[in-house]
Design a protein around this motif. Structure first.
Motif, mmCIF file in Angstrom:
data_model
loop_
_atom_site.group_PDB
_atom_site.id
_atom_site.type_symbol
_atom_site.label_atom_id
_atom_site.label_comp_id
_atom_site.label_asym_id
_atom_site.label_seq_id
_atom_site.Cartn_x
_atom_site.Cartn_y
_atom_site.Cartn_z
ATOM 1 N N SER A 141 0.828 -1.199 0.000
ATOM 2 C CA SER A 141 0.000 0.000 0.000
ATOM 3 C C SER A 141 0.867 1.255 0.000
ATOM 4 C CB SER A 141 -0.915 0.002 1.225
ATOM 5 O OG SER A 141 -1.754 -1.136 1.228
ATOM 6 N N ARG A 142 0.303 2.351 -0.501
ATOM 7 C CA ARG A 142 1.024 3.606 -0.626
ATOM 8 C C ARG A 142 0.124 4.785 -0.278
ATOM 9 N NH1 ARG A 142 4.634 0.569 -1.047
ATOM 10 N NH2 ARG A 142 6.336 0.455 -2.582
ATOM 11 N N ILE A 143 0.765 5.903 0.053
ATOM 12 C CA ILE A 143 0.079 7.188 0.161
ATOM 13 C C ILE A 143 0.674 8.115 -0.889
ATOM 14 C CG2 ILE A 143 -0.267 9.249 1.579
ATOM 15 C CD1 ILE A 143 -0.347 7.451 4.037
ATOM 16 N N PHE A 144 -0.175 8.693 -1.719
ATOM 17 C CA PHE A 144 0.247 9.653 -2.735
ATOM 18 C C PHE A 144 -0.186 11.049 -2.310
ATOM 19 C CE2 PHE A 144 0.239 6.627 -6.687
ATOM 20 C CZ PHE A 144 1.323 5.943 -6.154
ATOM 21 N N VAL A 145 0.710 12.014 -2.458
ATOM 22 C CA VAL A 145 0.391 13.417 -2.194
ATOM 23 C C VAL A 145 0.711 14.213 -3.459
ATOM 24 C CG1 VAL A 145 0.794 13.202 0.287
ATOM 25 C CG2 VAL A 145 2.689 13.864 -1.204
ATOM 26 N N GLU A 146 0.233 15.455 -3.494
ATOM 27 C CA GLU A 146 0.298 16.198 -4.755
ATOM 28 C C GLU A 146 1.700 16.604 -5.175
ATOM 29 O OE1 GLU A 146 -2.229 18.970 -6.514
ATOM 30 O OE2 GLU A 146 -3.825 18.687 -5.052
ATOM 31 N N GLY A 147 2.526 17.026 -4.249
ATOM 32 C CA GLY A 147 3.830 17.548 -4.652
ATOM 33 C C GLY A 147 4.914 17.295 -3.638
ATOM 34 N N VAL A 156 5.494 7.139 1.121
ATOM 35 C CA VAL A 156 4.763 8.285 0.592
ATOM 36 C C VAL A 156 5.420 8.730 -0.709
ATOM 37 C CG1 VAL A 156 4.077 10.684 0.999
ATOM 38 C CG2 VAL A 156 4.021 9.040 2.881
ATOM 39 N N GLU A 157 4.624 8.868 -1.753
ATOM 40 C CA GLU A 157 5.122 9.329 -3.047
ATOM 41 C C GLU A 157 4.368 10.580 -3.463
ATOM 42 O OE1 GLU A 157 5.042 6.244 -5.965
ATOM 43 O OE2 GLU A 157 5.709 4.698 -4.563
ATOM 44 N N TYR A 158 5.002 11.416 -4.307
ATOM 45 C CA TYR A 158 4.298 12.618 -4.759
ATOM 46 C C TYR A 158 4.017 12.548 -6.250
ATOM 47 C CZ TYR A 158 8.901 14.551 -6.183
ATOM 48 O OH TYR A 158 10.125 14.766 -6.745
ATOM 49 N N LEU A 159 2.944 13.248 -6.653
ATOM 50 C CA LEU A 159 2.373 13.086 -7.984
ATOM 51 C C LEU A 159 2.665 14.227 -8.942
ATOM 52 C CD1 LEU A 159 -1.207 11.946 -6.879
ATOM 53 C CD2 LEU A 159 0.574 10.497 -7.855
ATOM 54 N N GLU A 160 3.095 15.389 -8.420
ATOM 55 C CA GLU A 160 3.216 16.593 -9.247
ATOM 56 C C GLU A 160 1.864 16.951 -9.865
ATOM 57 O OE1 GLU A 160 5.525 18.553 -9.166
ATOM 58 O OE2 GLU A 160 7.429 17.547 -8.839
ATOM 59 N N GLY A 161 0.829 16.973 -9.045
ATOM 60 C CA GLY A 161 -0.503 17.344 -9.514
ATOM 61 C C GLY A 161 -1.431 16.156 -9.621
ATOM 62 N N VAL A 162 -2.737 16.435 -9.702
ATOM 63 C CA VAL A 162 -3.735 15.360 -9.742
ATOM 64 C C VAL A 162 -4.619 15.418 -10.986
ATOM 65 C CG1 VAL A 162 -3.828 15.083 -7.236
ATOM 66 C CG2 VAL A 162 -5.329 16.748 -8.338
ATOM 67 N N ASP A 163 -4.177 16.125 -12.009
ATOM 68 C CA ASP A 163 -5.012 16.282 -13.199
ATOM 69 C C ASP A 163 -5.388 14.952 -13.839
ATOM 70 O OD1 ASP A 163 -5.009 18.966 -12.880
ATOM 71 O OD2 ASP A 163 -3.531 19.417 -14.431
ATOM 72 N N ASP A 164 -4.494 13.949 -13.735
ATOM 73 C CA ASP A 164 -4.771 12.645 -14.355
ATOM 74 C C ASP A 164 -4.886 11.573 -13.275
ATOM 75 O OD1 ASP A 164 -5.341 10.975 -16.428
ATOM 76 O OD2 ASP A 164 -3.287 10.834 -17.186
ATOM 77 N N LEU A 165 -5.703 11.870 -12.267
ATOM 78 C CA LEU A 165 -5.808 10.992 -11.113
ATOM 79 C C LEU A 165 -6.378 9.629 -11.475
ATOM 80 C CD1 LEU A 165 -5.188 11.079 -8.115
ATOM 81 C CD2 LEU A 165 -7.497 11.923 -7.704
ATOM 82 N N ALA A 166 -7.323 9.591 -12.403
ATOM 83 C CA ALA A 166 -7.900 8.311 -12.810
ATOM 84 C C ALA A 166 -6.829 7.393 -13.393
ATOM 85 C CB ALA A 166 -9.014 8.548 -13.832
ATOM 86 N N ALA A 167 -5.914 7.936 -14.187
ATOM 87 C CA ALA A 167 -4.839 7.131 -14.774
ATOM 88 C C ALA A 167 -3.870 6.658 -13.692
ATOM 89 C CB ALA A 167 -4.094 7.946 -15.834
ATOM 90 N N VAL A 168 -3.623 7.494 -12.699
ATOM 91 C CA VAL A 168 -2.734 7.118 -11.589
ATOM 92 C C VAL A 168 -3.291 5.898 -10.866
ATOM 93 C CG1 VAL A 168 -1.889 7.841 -9.319
ATOM 94 C CG2 VAL A 168 -1.781 9.414 -11.253
ATOM 95 N N ILE A 169 -4.598 5.914 -10.595
ATOM 96 C CA ILE A 169 -5.237 4.793 -9.913
ATOM 97 C C ILE A 169 -5.190 3.542 -10.779
ATOM 98 C CG2 ILE A 169 -7.431 3.928 -9.013
ATOM 99 C CD1 ILE A 169 -8.057 6.835 -8.197
ATOM 100 N N GLY A 170 -5.451 3.707 -12.068
ATOM 101 C CA GLY A 170 -5.405 2.564 -12.981
ATOM 102 C C GLY A 170 -4.031 1.937 -13.049
#
Length: 293
Positions: free
Chosen positions: A122-128, A150-164
């Protein structure tokens, strides 16, 4: 004589809540209560003032502490109660308990000499990056013991793809922290779409805080303000904040240095706003749920 129509529903106190009216209970050491909204159960270990309001911290059976606003919304043995400030003698007991108990920056019981656990799936993702650094500073000790990365995403604009791409499942849960998650925003629409994904139904938790940027989750008092200043639309928020502080603010290097200075003012969870505290602790509980490992 039997009343074929039953008793008069208006004859008693028909306005009384189903569980009865709430009674006041002092937040004394070791009083066990349940948060009615989340179902979290814990014993009172301390009461502190944070972000202009009193916060009661409840410690669960695993030794984790979570903060809640002091007041209504709690249950004792299924009956509603309103937690109020402890009496002076009980407040002194809470202070003594806090002084004796070794605590991490997040307020959890410290485990001297504990080694980091092998990372969970399991992971926790944060925006930046700034979000990740703040979470690490306050919750890092807890996360290493739990084996949570904990990993960072550099934004959540493509959150659906991140989950996929992550492919969540039992034993591989995903918690996501989103900045500025308030109704009517772009972030709210993105999160609503992501939550509707079939693969997000049971093993993904998306929560957010109301702040424009995670910087705002630091209590303004730590920077000498009573509240964070409002930056006019059309102006870079972070550059504007640095200008208000009188710090260099023209380049990205200035922003990076400014954040390090702000982060340096954070010593423990008490230097953060409750709106962030509760959300991060909720994510940690979600991804470390023993029933899902």
């Amino acid at each position: 004589m039997t009343d074929r129509y039953g008793s008069d529903v208006l004859s008693g106190d028909w306005r009384a809540p189903r569980r009865g009216r709430s009674r006041e209970v002092p937040a004394e050491l070791d009083v066990v209560v349940e948060d009615a909204q989340s179902g979290y159960v814990g014993a009172v270990v301390r009461v502190e003032k944070s972000g202009g309001q009193h916060v009661v911290f409840l410690e669960d059976r695993f030794g984790k502490a979570r903060g809640f606003p002091l007041g209504a919304g709690f249950l004792i043995d299924g009956e509603p109660v309103t937690l109020v400030a402890p009496r002076p003698a009980d407040a002194a007991r809470l202070d003594e308990h806090q002084a004796r108990a070794g605590r991490t920056a997040s307020g959890s019981l410290a485990v001297p000499g504990a080694k980091a656990r092998v990372a969970l799936g399991s992971r926790i993702f944060v925006e930046g990056r700034h979000d990740a650094e703040l979470v690490e500073k306050v919750w890092g000790d807890d996360l290493r013991i739990e084996g949570v990365v904990v990993e960072y995403l550099e934004g959540v604009d493509d959150l659906a793809a991140v989950i996929g791409d992550f492919r969540p499942e039992k034993g591989r849960r995903l918690g996501i922290l989103v900045d500025h998650l308030v109704p009517g925003t772009k972030e709210a629409r993105i999160v609503e779409k992501a939550r509707a994904l079939p693969q997000a139904r049971n093993h993904v938790l998306i929560v957010g805080h109301p702040y424009v940027d995670v910087w705002q989750s630091v209590r303004p008092e730590r920077l000498g303000w009573s509240k964070w200043p409002v930056i006019p639309k059309g102006q870079s928020w972070k550059h504007g904040i640095l200008a208000e502080l009188g710090w260099p603010h023209t380049t990205q290097a200035d922003v990076a240095r400014g954040w390090k200075q702000i982060l340096g003012t954070v010593r423990t969870y008490a230097d953060l706003q409750p709106e962030l505290l509760g959300r991060v602790e909720e994510l940690i509980d979600f991804v470390t749920d023993p029933a899902q490992q």
